[in-house]
Scaffold this motif. Structure first.
Motif, mmCIF file in Angstrom:
data_model
loop_
_atom_site.group_PDB
_atom_site.id
_atom_site.type_symbol
_atom_site.label_atom_id
_atom_site.label_comp_id
_atom_site.label_asym_id
_atom_site.label_seq_id
_atom_site.Cartn_x
_atom_site.Cartn_y
_atom_site.Cartn_z
ATOM 1 N N TYR A 1 0.813 -1.211 0.000
ATOM 2 C CA TYR A 1 0.000 0.000 0.000
ATOM 3 C C TYR A 1 0.848 1.264 0.000
ATOM 4 O O TYR A 1 0.521 2.252 -0.672
ATOM 5 N N ARG A 2 1.925 1.262 0.738
ATOM 6 C CA ARG A 2 2.770 2.466 0.782
ATOM 7 C C ARG A 2 3.399 2.761 -0.569
ATOM 8 O O ARG A 2 3.449 3.930 -0.994
ATOM 9 N N PRO B 1 2.046 -2.426 7.463
ATOM 10 C CA PRO B 1 2.604 -1.082 7.673
ATOM 11 C C PRO B 1 1.494 -0.061 7.449
ATOM 12 O O PRO B 1 0.893 -0.002 6.372
ATOM 13 N N LEU B 2 1.197 0.743 8.448
ATOM 14 C CA LEU B 2 -0.004 1.576 8.428
ATOM 15 C C LEU B 2 0.249 3.045 8.134
ATOM 16 O O LEU B 2 -0.694 3.813 7.991
ATOM 17 N N THR B 3 1.524 3.462 8.066
ATOM 18 C CA THR B 3 1.788 4.893 7.988
ATOM 19 C C THR B 3 3.092 5.188 7.261
ATOM 20 O O THR B 3 3.983 4.341 7.180
ATOM 21 N N PHE B 4 3.186 6.417 6.747
ATOM 22 C CA PHE B 4 4.453 6.940 6.262
ATOM 23 C C PHE B 4 5.223 7.611 7.405
ATOM 24 O O PHE B 4 6.409 7.895 7.276
ATOM 25 N N PHE B 5 4.531 7.889 8.492
ATOM 26 C CA PHE B 5 5.100 8.703 9.560
ATOM 27 C C PHE B 5 5.809 7.826 10.598
ATOM 28 O O PHE B 5 5.252 7.473 11.643
ATOM 29 N N ILE C 1 10.265 14.259 13.826
ATOM 30 C CA ILE C 1 9.008 14.998 13.979
ATOM 31 C C ILE C 1 7.855 14.005 14.154
ATOM 32 O O ILE C 1 7.732 13.050 13.387
ATOM 33 N N VAL C 2 7.029 14.242 15.167
ATOM 34 C CA VAL C 2 5.854 13.402 15.395
ATOM 35 C C VAL C 2 4.668 13.998 14.644
ATOM 36 O O VAL C 2 4.351 15.173 14.806
ATOM 37 N N ARG C 3 4.055 13.177 13.799
ATOM 38 C CA ARG C 3 2.916 13.634 13.011
ATOM 39 C C ARG C 3 1.698 12.749 13.267
ATOM 40 O O ARG C 3 1.826 11.536 13.417
ATOM 41 N N HIS C 4 0.542 13.377 13.320
ATOM 42 C CA HIS C 4 -0.727 12.673 13.399
ATOM 43 C C HIS C 4 -1.585 13.128 12.226
ATOM 44 O O HIS C 4 -1.332 14.171 11.615
ATOM 45 N N VAL D 1 -5.740 5.790 4.757
ATOM 46 C CA VAL D 1 -4.912 6.524 5.719
ATOM 47 C C VAL D 1 -3.687 7.121 5.039
ATOM 48 O O VAL D 1 -3.335 8.290 5.253
ATOM 49 N N LEU D 2 -3.051 6.330 4.202
ATOM 50 C CA LEU D 2 -1.829 6.788 3.526
ATOM 51 C C LEU D 2 -2.125 7.955 2.581
ATOM 52 O O LEU D 2 -1.340 8.905 2.492
ATOM 53 N N ALA D 3 -3.243 7.875 1.876
ATOM 54 C CA ALA D 3 -3.622 8.985 0.994
ATOM 55 C C ALA D 3 -3.841 10.258 1.799
ATOM 56 O O ALA D 3 -3.427 11.354 1.398
#
Length: 260
Positions: free
Chosen positions: A61-62, A108-112, A118-121, A187-189
């Motif tokens: 997905y990423r 894997p659920l995130t790019f962050f 840096i912490v991103r939400h 989520v990734l989009a």
């Protein structure tokens, strides 16, 4: 190329030209088709690969979403084959997704990943783009496609189907449809500031719901439901992309990331 469609193989008889591309990303290589319709370039990405050979829990997905970002995509429509938990949404129906519940386990659920310190939400108060959703519903009327309603999607890990007890629990939580692919795609989009909307094509009743006496889900049941609606859904996507003026001023998709 600002517009993309994610799902199965594209409906190429609507296209004036089809060009295949390979996109290299830090997460892997992605193959896409770029079709030209009425002078508009639209990217088609087969979620499970060109030969539909990648199971839902192993889809990269990423890489897929990053490839679209690198191509300049801002607006994404996606299809999702789903089972129904809602008696008002029988097999063969089409619904527009409005929210999701995540029961995936190992993706894997995130790019962050915090690599830059840096912490991103990312805000999920309205995960599916309200602008693209509204435009799809209006275009569907012109295309002769009936949209049964909005749906809450529950995403499971797969590749197995859900048990009757799991479906009962998801229904109690408010889910209308169940599938295996929309998370983490949505989520990734959102993390990359892209407008994303998804349409559910209902292929079967979920396990243990209503039609339990008819036996287990069959391949024929799934493929026939998809074929009935896929072309109209894709044509509706293309109608929006070629006839509507799109912007990110009528949604919060481009401003959903919060840095701490």
């Amino acid at each position: 190329m600002e517009k993309a469609i994610i799902g199965g193989t594209g409906v190429y008889d609507v296209a004036d030209k089809v060009v295949q591309k390979k996109v290299e990303t830090k997460y892997g290589t992605v193959e896409v088709d770029v079709v030209t319709v009425e002078g508009e370039d639209i990217v088609f990405l087969a979620r499970h690969g060109k030969e539909h050979g990648v199971p839902p829990h192993l889809v990269n997905y990423r890489a897929n979403i990053m490839a679209l970002k690198q191509l300049g995509v801002k607006y994404i429509y996606a299809t999702a084959a789903v089972g129904s938990l809602n008696e008002n949404y029988p097999p063969g129906s089409v619904v527009i997704l409005k929210d999701f519940i995540d029961f995936t386990k190992s993706r894997p659920l995130t790019f962050f990943e915090g690599e830059d310190g840096i912490v991103r939400h990312v805000d999920m108060s309205d995960p599916y783009c309200v602008n693209l959703r509204g435009k799809f519903i209006e275009a569907a009327k012109k295309e002769g496609l009936t949209v049964k309603g909005e749906a809450v999607y529950v995403c499971t890990e797969g590749p197995r189907f859900e048990t009757a007890s799991e479906i009962k629990a998801y229904k109690m939580l408010g889910a209308d449809v169940v599938g295996m692919t929309n998370v983490p795609e949505i989520v990734l989009a959102k993390e990359l500031g892209m407008c994303y909307a998804a349409v559910g094509i209902i292929t079967n009743w979920a396990t243990g719901l209503i039609a339990a006496s008819s036996g287990p889900v069959s391949l024929r049941e799934i493929t026939s439901a998809i074929e009935i609606n896929k072309e109209k859904v894709i044509r509706t996507f293309i109608r929006v992309f070629t006839e509507e003026t799109l912007d990110q001023e009528h949604c919060n998709c481009a401003n959903s990331v919060i840095e701490l």
